[in-house]
Design an enzyme around this catalytic site. Structure first.
Site, PDB file in Angstrom:
ATOM      1  N   ARG A  47       0.831  -1.211   0.000  1.00 14.57           N
ATOM      2  CA  ARG A  47       0.000   0.000   0.000  1.00 14.57           C
ATOM      3  C   ARG A  47       0.866   1.261   0.000  1.00 14.57           C
ATOM      4  NH1 ARG A  47      -2.262   1.170   4.545  1.00 14.57           N
ATOM      5  NH2 ARG A  47      -2.881  -0.942   5.110  1.00 14.57           N
ATOM      6  N   ASP A 169      -7.723  20.691 -12.051  1.00 19.96           N
ATOM      7  CA  ASP A 169      -8.087  19.436 -12.703  1.00 19.96           C
ATOM      8  C   ASP A 169      -7.699  19.581 -14.172  1.00 19.96           C
ATOM      9  OD1 ASP A 169      -9.355  17.373 -14.090  1.00 19.96           O
ATOM     10  OD2 ASP A 169     -11.052  17.314 -12.709  1.00 19.96           O
TER      11      ASP A 169
END
Ligand SMILES: *Cc1c(COP(=O)(O)O)cnc(C)c1O
Length: 370
Positions: A47, A169
């Site tokens: 992870r 974005d």
């Protein structure tokens, strides 16, 4: 790859993220399927890091000009950004944009986590007036699906000058067409799902940034939030980014031609594409973007139901959501409940792919006739 070579972006996305060159080394990064690592070591657990992630992170870093973290989706990466904002932060954001982002902003507002100042992101005066006293500016540009272009070279530095954090974005443009970090933004985000991966075969997100303190906070957020991508998907996206420039080149050429033809079609009432010389944001986009992307939006004169029929009538173009793949897709945006009230009910978003432009046009023409 050597950084001293001062390579152009279209070379960097091919060269970056490859294994070191030594005798019989593989040319491509391996797909590293492992959940854990032999102790002791810096990574330790799957992870926290993965060799295949590192390769794609290096390639997107070269593209965006910062350091990059991958996430399991574009939305996971946006959630990671907003999760860093202190309680009761004031966010300035576009009043329309990607539906998932709009949902998240409205939820933060409804739960009193944050105050949101919704603005017309293309109206520079309105954006500048909303900045004083705010903590964070979130910009999507060009916007999904309205194709509005924000004045990035003005609003990013203006927000930074008075201490706001700025995130962009960059999904519709990617670093290939505009460079938010070079303009002063703290974070450039991509839905890797779209143009970077480019083949509609995976979901993934990325955040790129310069600041090491921000990088370590977001690294911790990814590790503990757990929104990590799978190695196979990352490998596919790495294969995809190699051809980003040539795909974009062809798709943009197709998009401009289709936008021009749509503009003079009697069944079409409005076309938005920043590459059209007549588009209200064309000059602004041309002043700082290297290209205008490959997404078009247009409205069907006969209304929403006719727009649905048009989308269902195509044969080469697929009636589906999403964008940025090699295949052309379209849909009426308001078939989704979360679409903004600022978007026309008759608006069709057309993500232009790399097929033959005459084949695309005859498909569009016959669907419009249906
Ligand atoms: C698709 C999209 C997202 C969300 O990305 P996912 O990878 O689908 O989670 C965010 N912003 C924009 C502009 C998008 O088009």
């Amino acid at each position: 790859m050597s950084n001293e070579q001062n390579l152009h972006l279209d070379s960097l996305i091919v060269a970056a993220g490859r294994p070191n060159r030594q005798s019989d080394a593989a040319v491509n990064a391996p797909v590293s399927f492992t959940s854990t690592y032999v102790a002791p070591g810096a990574v330790g657990y799957g992870r926290s890091g993965n060799e295949t992630w590192s390769a794609l992170e290096e390639a997107i870093s070269a593209l965006e000009g910062g350091k990059t973290l991958l996430f399991s989706s574009g939305m996971a990466s946006i959630n990671a950004v907003f999760s860093l904002l202190p309680h009761r932060s004031i966010i300035v954001a576009s009043r329309n944009g990607y539906t998932g982002t709009m949902y998240l902003l409205k939820k933060l507002e409804a739960e009193n986590q944050c105050e949101i100042r919704f603005v017309d992101i293309a109206n520079t005066q309105e954006v500048l007036a909303a900045l004083p006293g705010a903590n964070f500016l979130w910009i999507e540009s060009p916007t999904n699906p309205a194709l509005e272009v924000a004045d990035l070279p003005t609003i990013i530095p203006a927000a930074k000058a008075i201490g706001l954090g700025v995130g962009v974005d960059n999904t519709f443009a990617t670093g290939m067409l505009q460079q938010p970090l070079a303009m002063g933004a703290d974070i450039s985000m991509n839905s890797v799902t779209k143009f970077i991966a480019g083949h509609s075969d995976l979901i993934m997100g990325s955040l790129s940034m310069h600041d090491d303190a921000l990088l370590s906070r977001l690294t911790m957020q990814r590790k503990q939030g757990g929104a990590i991508p799978g190695a196979m998907e990352v490998w596919l996206a790495l294969r995809g980014i190699r051809t980003l420039d040539v795909r974009l080149e062809r798709a943009q050429k197709n998009a401009l031609e289709l936008a021009k033809r749509l503009s003079s079609h009697p069944a079409v009432s409005a076309v938005r594409y920043p590459g059209l010389p007549t588009d209200p944001h064309h000059e602004r986009a041309a002043s700082f973007m290297k290209g205008f992307g490959a997404v078009i939006s247009f409205e069907v004169t006969a209304g929403p139901e006719a727009a649905e029929r048009v989308c269902a009538a195509s044969r080469l173009i697929t009636h589906a959501t999403s964008l940025g793949g090699v295949e052309t897709l379209w849909e009426r945006r308001h078939r989704w409940e979360g679409e903004s009230e600022h978007i026309s009910k008759s608006l069709i978003r057309l993500s232009v792919g790399i097929e033959n432009v005459e084949d695309l046009w005859s498909d569009i023409e016959s669907a419009l006739g249906a």
